[in-house]
Scaffold this active site. Structure first.
Site: not given
Ligand code: DX5
Ligand code: ZN
Length: 230
Positions: A15, A40, A42, A44, A73, A75, A144, A180
């Site tokens: 990540s 990966h 992330d 957000m 991913h 979020m 998660m 994750d």
């Protein structure tokens, strides 16, 4: 597309949340050169989770630096409004949170229509039954094992039985189980033994290394892979 055929061998997905934010391109190239299977990413938004990271422009900028799979991913709230931009930016896998999708089935179909693999993520409190009517239409379940929002948190052991139940539900389907949060050499074997095949790791991959000292990344990745495949 860098994503090729499905298989259930262990894949390590660093990540970039734990990488040097001023040097993402070189960090991605370094972990790939040192054995990372997927990258990966992330995303957000400061709403679905407290933190804000980056958006489609960063994914687009990274695309030329990443040879393999870009595993994005999301979020974020209202992912429907953004999946087109992330697909266009070069994401291979787009994972949305079941908790953020009012019409999950429609969102999954839209991701596939955009030419991406579709992933569904479950927060720690979310029951695996949320997958029951979408399992035939997805490529990945992301479990998660921390509450999303930050790197470097402790692994939630409460999720291990859930992972085993999800593995059973998936059966023969070509659906990855991605873990994750809090993946380390201590926790990786716990999840691989119950059927996980994609291990996201931020802190455990990037700790102690740098672009200039990337062999450390290689050792960290190899150590996780070794305990997860034994
Ligand atoms: C958490 C993120 C994870 C996280 C993993 O919200 O989705 O990908 O960065 O980081 P570590 O491996 O440090 O728990
Ligand atoms: Zn993640």
């Amino acid at each position: 597309m860098p994503y090729t055929a499905f298989d259930r061998t262990i894949k390590i997905a660093p990540s970039i949340l734990a990488a040097d934010f001023a040097n993402f391109g070189a960090e991605c190239a370094a972990v790939e050169a040192e054995g990372a299977d997927w990258i990966h990413i992330d995303v957000m938004d400061g709403h679905f989770v407290p933190a804000i990271t980056f958006g489609p422009a960063t994914v687009k900028a990274l695309r030329p630096h990443v040879k393999g799979v870009m595993d994005v991913h999301l979020m974020i709230e209202n992912p429907d409004a953004y999946i087109g931009a992330f697909a266009k930016a070069g994401a291979d896998i787009l994972t949305v949170h079941v908790e953020a999708c009012r019409h999950l089935d429609r969102t999954i179909a839209a991701i596939r229509e955009l030419g991406c693999r579709a992933g569904v993520a479950l927060n720690p409190h979310t029951h695996e039954s949320a997958l029951d009517y979408v399992l035939d239409d997805i490529d990945l379940v992301c479990v998660m094992t921390v509450n999303p929002g930050f790197g470097g948190q402790s692994f939630l052991h409460s999720q291990i039985d859930k992972i085993a139940r999800i593995r059973e539900k998936i059966g023969e389907r070509d659906v990855h189980i991605e873990i994750d949060g809090g993946v380390t050499v201590e926790t990786a074997p716990l999840v691989s033994h119950v059927g996980a095949d994609v291990l996201v790791a931020g802190s455990a991959v990037f700790k102690g290394g740098s672009v200039g000292d990337r062999a450390v990344y290689g050792r960290n990745i190899a150590a996780i892979r070794a305990v997860a495949t034994q």
